[in-house]
Design an enzyme around this catalytic site. Sequence first.
Site, PDB file in Angstrom:
ATOM      1  CB  CYS A 160      -2.437 -13.987  41.807  1.00 42.16           C
ATOM      2  SG  CYS A 160      -1.635 -12.884  42.997  1.00 42.16           S
ATOM      3  CB  CYS A 163      -2.747 -14.455  45.553  1.00 34.29           C
ATOM      4  SG  CYS A 163      -2.790 -12.944  44.599  1.00 34.29           S
ATOM      5  CG  ASP A 164      -3.471 -18.354  44.633  1.00 32.45           C
ATOM      6  OD1 ASP A 164      -3.943 -17.944  45.707  1.00 32.45           O
ATOM      7  OD2 ASP A 164      -4.053 -18.250  43.542  1.00 32.45           O
TER       8      ASP A 164
END
Length: 338
Positions: A160, A163-164
């Site tokens: 992701c 997200c990261d």
Amino acid sequence: MTEAENEHSTKRAEKPTHNTKRKEKIMLDLAIIGGGPAGLAAGLYATRGGLKNVVMFERGMPGGQITSSSEIENYPGVAQVLDGMSFMSPWNEQCMRFGLKHEMVGVERVSKNADGSFSVFVEGGAEQKAKCVIVCTGSAPRKAGFKGEAEFFGKGVSTCATCDGFFYKNKEVAVLGGGDTAIEEALYLANICAKVYLIHRRDEFRAAPTTLEKARQNAKIEFITSAVIDEAYGDESGLLGVKVRLKDGALRDLKVPGIFVFVGLDVRNEVLKQANGEFLCAMEQGGQVSVNLKMQTNVAGLFAAGDLRKDAPKQVVCAAADGAIAALSAISYVESLH
Ligand code: FAD
Ligand code: NAP
């Protein structure tokens, strides 16, 4: 599991014993499993179409896998480019307005009872009965299978970018894959990171040509094609790099603290697996649910919609359309029971 009580139970003729009202779980008109675009669209059409007790079982926040996407620009009518989370949040709000209930719990299994109803077994063992069920459990990122992938998952290996990606601000990262997700997310990461190595096992790409062209024009993205990852390595602090086997057999060591793996999706069909190991309904070889154009499975009252179903184009607009079709079929099914 829904805590809804049978609203008619208090109107019963018999008196409650010991001064306690008898609590029963109502038989739902419809249980929806999964709250991505397919489940939410099904919830909207089912409630707006007159079904009374409709519960969507979604183990997390509604929205589905698109909420992990950095942008969506191909949903008809939404001209503005939005991140997946912003794009999905009104869907939930709209459904709830028409009476859809969300139970934030994972479903373990759906089975059919002798009387034609369905039982939805949720994590923790509770059971909820429903007249019919739409399964919309979608799909999940596939593992690529290289050495070190599992060991460093969450410690440098990610699926992701939204997200990261920020963890690798101004650092070099690698992306694995040649589909739409890999190329789109490489472009997203190029906005944050110093450099993106795009590793793909072939010279040709599945990704849409326009997206691919954008990536090729991006000076921060280096394409490494006809190449596979031999190994991801690191220490207790996390990932330190990946060793890439090139076309000519040479090994290239990329000293990256992050690699994003986008190598496709596996359908989530576990809820249909019965205690005897067989599936509740007919399935395709790849594990997708076999449905007809009404999203009906070969089991009366059981429908499947979205990425999970056979031949799914894996697009938000298609998942939403499937959900709407499945809900209309579910309404007809419930009417046929009267
Ligand atoms: P999903 O979105 O997968 O939703 C399924 C839901 O079911 C999930 O929320 C999950 O938590 C829940 N669930 C699963 N199992 C259980 C269980 N046992 N109990 C309870 N809940 C459960 N499509 C586009 O059209 N345009 C794009 O730009 C685009 N970009 C994408 C970018 C990325 C990074 C990804 C991963 C996908 C992208 N897609 C895009 C594809 C799109 O997201 C999917 O086609 C779509 O989300 C499928 O919807 P769905 O409802 O079938 O399943
Ligand atoms: P995908 O289209 O299946 O692509 C997966 C990629 O990973 C392929 O390039 C494949 O290589 C490669 N791959 C597979 N297994 C591998 C392995 N073990 N090691 C290395 N590489 C491997 O998956 P996706 O990109 O996640 O897309 C899934 C679906 O969602 C698609 O239908 C896609 O169109 C859709 N989607 C759409 C959008 C959009 O519309 N904007 C955005 C994202 C996703 P090969 O090509 O050699 O097989």
